[in-house]
Design a protein around this motif. Structure first.
Motif, mmCIF file in Angstrom:
data_model
loop_
_atom_site.group_PDB
_atom_site.id
_atom_site.type_symbol
_atom_site.label_atom_id
_atom_site.label_comp_id
_atom_site.label_asym_id
_atom_site.label_seq_id
_atom_site.Cartn_x
_atom_site.Cartn_y
_atom_site.Cartn_z
ATOM 1 N N LEU A 9 -34.169 26.086 -24.316
ATOM 2 C CA LEU A 9 -34.383 26.645 -22.986
ATOM 3 C C LEU A 9 -34.126 28.150 -22.961
ATOM 4 C CD1 LEU A 9 -32.726 24.029 -20.616
ATOM 5 C CD2 LEU A 9 -35.148 24.393 -21.060
ATOM 6 N N CYS A 10 -34.919 28.853 -22.153
ATOM 7 C CA CYS A 10 -34.699 30.284 -21.919
ATOM 8 C C CYS A 10 -35.112 30.586 -20.485
ATOM 9 C CB CYS A 10 -35.467 31.137 -22.912
ATOM 10 S SG CYS A 10 -37.254 31.063 -22.746
ATOM 11 N N CYS A 11 -34.764 31.763 -20.017
ATOM 12 C CA CYS A 11 -35.129 32.189 -18.667
ATOM 13 C C CYS A 11 -36.651 32.280 -18.573
ATOM 14 C CB CYS A 11 -34.493 33.538 -18.362
ATOM 15 S SG CYS A 11 -34.968 34.200 -16.750
ATOM 16 N N PRO A 12 -37.250 31.656 -17.564
ATOM 17 C CA PRO A 12 -38.706 31.706 -17.442
ATOM 18 C C PRO A 12 -39.234 33.078 -17.036
ATOM 19 C CG PRO A 12 -37.768 30.550 -15.584
ATOM 20 C CD PRO A 12 -36.641 30.825 -16.533
ATOM 21 N N VAL A 13 -38.370 33.958 -16.535
ATOM 22 C CA VAL A 13 -38.793 35.285 -16.088
ATOM 23 C C VAL A 13 -38.714 36.300 -17.217
ATOM 24 C CG1 VAL A 13 -38.305 37.168 -14.471
ATOM 25 C CG2 VAL A 13 -38.126 34.787 -13.718
ATOM 26 N N CYS A 14 -37.528 36.422 -17.841
ATOM 27 C CA CYS A 14 -37.323 37.468 -18.853
ATOM 28 C C CYS A 14 -37.224 36.924 -20.276
ATOM 29 C CB CYS A 14 -36.082 38.288 -18.524
ATOM 30 S SG CYS A 14 -34.521 37.419 -18.831
ATOM 31 N N LYS A 15 -37.226 35.598 -20.423
ATOM 32 C CA LYS A 15 -37.084 34.921 -21.730
ATOM 33 C C LYS A 15 -35.706 35.116 -22.352
ATOM 34 C CE LYS A 15 -41.360 33.715 -21.391
ATOM 35 N NZ LYS A 15 -41.565 32.914 -20.234
ATOM 36 N N GLY A 16 -34.740 35.521 -21.534
ATOM 37 C CA GLY A 16 -33.367 35.727 -22.010
ATOM 38 C C GLY A 16 -32.614 34.416 -22.157
ATOM 39 N N ASP A 17 -31.419 34.514 -22.729
ATOM 40 C CA ASP A 17 -30.557 33.349 -22.926
ATOM 41 C C ASP A 17 -30.005 32.865 -21.586
ATOM 42 O OD1 ASP A 17 -30.890 33.369 -25.673
ATOM 43 O OD2 ASP A 17 -29.152 34.671 -25.991
ATOM 44 N N LEU A 18 -29.813 31.561 -21.502
ATOM 45 C CA LEU A 18 -29.215 30.943 -20.329
ATOM 46 C C LEU A 18 -27.831 30.431 -20.680
ATOM 47 C CD1 LEU A 18 -32.301 28.896 -19.094
ATOM 48 C CD2 LEU A 18 -31.367 30.965 -18.045
ATOM 49 N N ASN A 41 -29.638 37.943 -13.488
ATOM 50 C CA ASN A 41 -28.584 37.562 -12.541
ATOM 51 C C ASN A 41 -29.085 36.473 -11.590
ATOM 52 O OD1 ASN A 41 -25.955 37.648 -11.592
ATOM 53 N ND2 ASN A 41 -26.517 39.024 -9.928
ATOM 54 N N VAL A 42 -29.672 35.436 -12.181
ATOM 55 C CA VAL A 42 -30.259 34.329 -11.430
ATOM 56 C C VAL A 42 -29.705 33.010 -11.956
ATOM 57 C CG1 VAL A 42 -32.431 33.127 -10.927
ATOM 58 C CG2 VAL A 42 -32.378 35.613 -10.965
ATOM 59 N N LEU A 54 -38.024 26.723 -11.999
ATOM 60 C CA LEU A 54 -39.054 27.438 -11.261
ATOM 61 C C LEU A 54 -38.442 28.713 -10.674
ATOM 62 C CD1 LEU A 54 -40.736 24.473 -9.376
ATOM 63 C CD2 LEU A 54 -41.591 25.694 -11.384
ATOM 64 N N PRO A 55 -38.991 29.876 -10.989
ATOM 65 C CA PRO A 55 -38.410 31.137 -10.512
ATOM 66 C C PRO A 55 -38.305 31.245 -8.990
ATOM 67 C CG PRO A 55 -40.006 31.571 -12.226
ATOM 68 C CD PRO A 55 -40.112 30.105 -11.897
ATOM 69 N N THR A 56 -39.210 30.640 -8.254
ATOM 70 C CA THR A 56 -39.163 30.744 -6.792
ATOM 71 C C THR A 56 -38.012 29.979 -6.179
ATOM 72 O OG1 THR A 56 -40.720 28.912 -6.583
ATOM 73 C CG2 THR A 56 -41.641 31.125 -6.578
ATOM 74 N N THR A 57 -37.434 29.013 -6.905
ATOM 75 C CA THR A 57 -36.324 28.234 -6.376
ATOM 76 C C THR A 57 -34.980 28.708 -6.913
ATOM 77 O OG1 THR A 57 -36.490 26.574 -8.121
ATOM 78 C CG2 THR A 57 -37.751 26.175 -6.109
ATOM 79 N N ALA A 58 -34.997 29.724 -7.741
ATOM 80 C CA ALA A 58 -33.755 30.227 -8.323
ATOM 81 C C ALA A 58 -32.923 30.937 -7.246
ATOM 82 C CB ALA A 58 -34.064 31.187 -9.465
ATOM 83 N N GLU A 59 -31.628 30.930 -7.461
ATOM 84 C CA GLU A 59 -30.709 31.578 -6.530
ATOM 85 C C GLU A 59 -29.993 32.730 -7.216
ATOM 86 O OE1 GLU A 59 -28.028 28.546 -5.279
ATOM 87 O OE2 GLU A 59 -29.621 27.222 -4.619
ATOM 88 N N THR A 60 -29.941 33.866 -6.557
ATOM 89 C CA THR A 60 -29.210 35.008 -7.098
ATOM 90 C C THR A 60 -27.743 34.879 -6.733
ATOM 91 O OG1 THR A 60 -31.165 36.358 -6.781
ATOM 92 C CG2 THR A 60 -29.095 37.530 -7.118
#
Length: 61
Positions: A9-18, A41-42, A54-60
């Protein structure tokens, strides 16, 4: 969600580590918690063992 998914798994927006934060788990899987991307920061919630990436349901936080 099985812990072994963390390897792929990785961040769907930036491909960074989770980073995994667990609120509830049983002997087989993580039931509740969230996956945090420090770069964006999500937080992506895990509810009833299902990670919602899903990026639209992510919470900051």
């Amino acid at each position: 969600m099985k812990r072994s998914l963390m390897d792929i798994l990785c961040c769907p927006v930036c491909k960074g580590d989770l980073v995994l934060h667990i609120d509830a788990e049983d002997e087989k899987e993580i039931l509740e918690g969230y996956l945090h991307c420090a770069t964006c920061n999500v937080d992506y919630p895990i509810n009833e063992g299902i990670p919602n990436l899903l990026p639209t349901t992510a919470e900051t936080r």
